[in-house]
Design a protein around this motif. Structure first.
Motif, mmCIF file in Angstrom:
data_model
loop_
_atom_site.group_PDB
_atom_site.id
_atom_site.type_symbol
_atom_site.label_atom_id
_atom_site.label_comp_id
_atom_site.label_asym_id
_atom_site.label_seq_id
_atom_site.Cartn_x
_atom_site.Cartn_y
_atom_site.Cartn_z
ATOM 1 N N GLN A 1 -0.184 61.969 38.549
ATOM 2 C CA GLN A 1 -0.203 63.033 37.543
ATOM 3 C C GLN A 1 0.840 62.777 36.463
ATOM 4 O OE1 GLN A 1 0.318 66.393 40.176
ATOM 5 N NE2 GLN A 1 -1.866 66.866 40.146
ATOM 6 N N GLN A 2 2.023 62.323 36.867
ATOM 7 C CA GLN A 2 3.054 61.987 35.889
ATOM 8 C C GLN A 2 2.609 60.820 35.012
ATOM 9 O OE1 GLN A 2 7.031 61.527 37.503
ATOM 10 N NE2 GLN A 2 6.563 63.026 39.095
ATOM 11 N N TRP A 3 1.899 59.858 35.604
ATOM 12 C CA TRP A 3 1.396 58.728 34.843
ATOM 13 C C TRP A 3 0.443 59.206 33.755
ATOM 14 C CZ3 TRP A 3 -2.982 56.373 33.240
ATOM 15 C CH2 TRP A 3 -2.888 55.053 32.823
ATOM 16 N N HIS A 4 -0.487 60.101 34.122
ATOM 17 C CA HIS A 4 -1.431 60.647 33.135
ATOM 18 C C HIS A 4 -0.683 61.378 32.017
ATOM 19 C CE1 HIS A 4 -5.305 59.694 34.885
ATOM 20 N NE2 HIS A 4 -4.928 60.170 36.057
ATOM 21 N N ALA A 5 0.325 62.162 32.386
ATOM 22 C CA ALA A 5 1.089 62.912 31.380
ATOM 23 C C ALA A 5 1.819 61.967 30.427
ATOM 24 C CB ALA A 5 2.076 63.846 32.071
ATOM 25 N N ALA A 6 2.442 60.927 30.955
ATOM 26 C CA ALA A 6 3.149 59.960 30.105
ATOM 27 C C ALA A 6 2.167 59.219 29.204
ATOM 28 C CB ALA A 6 3.937 58.976 30.968
ATOM 29 N N TYR A 7 1.015 58.864 29.740
ATOM 30 C CA TYR A 7 0.002 58.160 28.950
ATOM 31 C C TYR A 7 -0.489 59.035 27.802
ATOM 32 C CZ TYR A 7 -3.949 55.169 27.860
ATOM 33 O OH TYR A 7 -4.827 54.350 27.222
ATOM 34 N N ARG A 8 -0.758 60.308 28.090
ATOM 35 C CA ARG A 8 -1.201 61.225 27.025
ATOM 36 C C ARG A 8 -0.119 61.399 25.967
ATOM 37 N NH1 ARG A 8 -3.023 64.005 31.476
ATOM 38 N NH2 ARG A 8 -1.344 65.525 31.290
ATOM 39 N N ALA A 9 1.144 61.487 26.393
ATOM 40 C CA ALA A 9 2.244 61.633 25.439
ATOM 41 C C ALA A 9 2.372 60.397 24.555
ATOM 42 C CB ALA A 9 3.551 61.893 26.186
ATOM 43 N N LEU A 10 2.094 59.235 25.111
ATOM 44 C CA LEU A 10 2.181 57.996 24.347
ATOM 45 C C LEU A 10 0.971 57.792 23.445
ATOM 46 C CD1 LEU A 10 4.029 55.549 24.007
ATOM 47 C CD2 LEU A 10 2.786 54.440 25.859
ATOM 48 N N ALA A 11 -0.131 58.440 23.760
ATOM 49 C CA ALA A 11 -1.378 58.235 23.007
ATOM 50 C C ALA A 11 -1.434 59.007 21.695
ATOM 51 C CB ALA A 11 -2.571 58.627 23.873
ATOM 52 N N VAL A 12 -0.541 59.946 21.485
ATOM 53 C CA VAL A 12 -0.573 60.703 20.231
ATOM 54 C C VAL A 12 -0.098 59.819 19.087
ATOM 55 C CG1 VAL A 12 -0.191 62.907 21.406
ATOM 56 C CG2 VAL A 12 1.747 61.650 20.481
ATOM 57 N N PRO A 13 -0.519 60.117 17.865
ATOM 58 C CA PRO A 13 -0.037 59.334 16.725
ATOM 59 C C PRO A 13 1.481 59.483 16.567
ATOM 60 C CG PRO A 13 -1.921 60.665 16.099
ATOM 61 C CD PRO A 13 -1.513 61.098 17.467
ATOM 62 N N ARG A 14 2.160 58.373 16.396
ATOM 63 C CA ARG A 14 3.607 58.335 16.216
ATOM 64 C C ARG A 14 4.342 59.116 17.308
ATOM 65 N NH1 ARG A 14 5.119 57.599 10.204
ATOM 66 N NH2 ARG A 14 7.053 58.432 11.020
ATOM 67 N N PRO A 15 4.210 58.673 18.550
ATOM 68 C CA PRO A 15 4.844 59.412 19.651
ATOM 69 C C PRO A 15 6.367 59.344 19.573
ATOM 70 C CG PRO A 15 4.060 57.313 20.435
ATOM 71 C CD PRO A 15 3.573 57.459 19.013
ATOM 72 N N ARG A 16 6.990 60.416 20.000
ATOM 73 C CA ARG A 16 8.447 60.434 20.097
ATOM 74 C C ARG A 16 8.836 59.720 21.382
ATOM 75 N NH1 ARG A 16 11.074 66.020 18.388
ATOM 76 N NH2 ARG A 16 10.718 65.763 16.179
ATOM 77 N N ARG A 17 9.960 59.043 21.358
ATOM 78 C CA ARG A 17 10.490 58.358 22.543
ATOM 79 C C ARG A 17 9.486 57.355 23.112
ATOM 80 N NH1 ARG A 17 10.132 63.372 24.520
ATOM 81 N NH2 ARG A 17 9.621 62.546 26.563
ATOM 82 N N ALA A 18 8.837 56.595 22.254
ATOM 83 C CA ALA A 18 7.787 55.663 22.680
ATOM 84 C C ALA A 18 8.310 54.642 23.692
ATOM 85 C CB ALA A 18 7.179 54.954 21.480
ATOM 86 N N THR A 19 9.491 54.100 23.457
ATOM 87 C CA THR A 19 10.039 53.104 24.383
ATOM 88 C C THR A 19 10.282 53.722 25.748
ATOM 89 O OG1 THR A 19 11.073 51.916 22.554
ATOM 90 C CG2 THR A 19 11.935 51.478 24.762
ATOM 91 N N GLU A 20 10.835 54.912 25.765
ATOM 92 C CA GLU A 20 11.080 55.619 27.025
ATOM 93 C C GLU A 20 9.766 55.894 27.761
ATOM 94 O OE1 GLU A 20 12.529 60.062 28.324
ATOM 95 O OE2 GLU A 20 13.448 59.176 26.552
ATOM 96 N N LEU A 21 8.744 56.285 27.022
ATOM 97 C CA LEU A 21 7.446 56.557 27.637
ATOM 98 C C LEU A 21 6.812 55.287 28.189
ATOM 99 C CD1 LEU A 21 6.010 59.093 25.060
ATOM 100 C CD2 LEU A 21 6.577 59.565 27.452
ATOM 101 N N ARG A 22 6.947 54.170 27.484
ATOM 102 C CA ARG A 22 6.406 52.899 27.992
ATOM 103 C C ARG A 22 7.107 52.480 29.282
ATOM 104 N NH1 ARG A 22 6.786 51.335 22.403
ATOM 105 N NH2 ARG A 22 4.731 51.516 21.466
#
Length: 79
Positions: free
Chosen positions: A15-36
């Protein structure tokens, strides 16, 4: 009811993986490196979970069911 007896920590990690993936999928995500980095950590945690060494985890259908089951929880959170 459940076909596969997934441990709670494995469900939570997926579930956390899905949440991080969705957060990274938005245009110009905040904290992209942290999310990756979070995605990589969670991917390793999911891939090497001891459940996959059990007879119930040997089936490729178990991995599909875990993803399907946790993606469904995402829809319930959005409602």
């Amino acid at each position: 009811m459940d076909r596969f007896p997934f441990p709670d920590d494995l469900i939570d990690a997926q579930q956390q993986w899905h949440a991080a993936y969705r957060a990274l999928a938005v245009p110009r995500p905040r904290r992209a490196t942290e999310l990756r980095r979070r995605l990589l950590l969670l991917s390793v945690r999911i891939e090497w979970h001891p459940f996959w060494s059990t007879p119930a985890g040997w089936s490729p259908a178990a991995r599909v069911e875990l993803r399907r089951m946790t993606a469904g929880a995402r829809n319930a959170d959005a409602a």
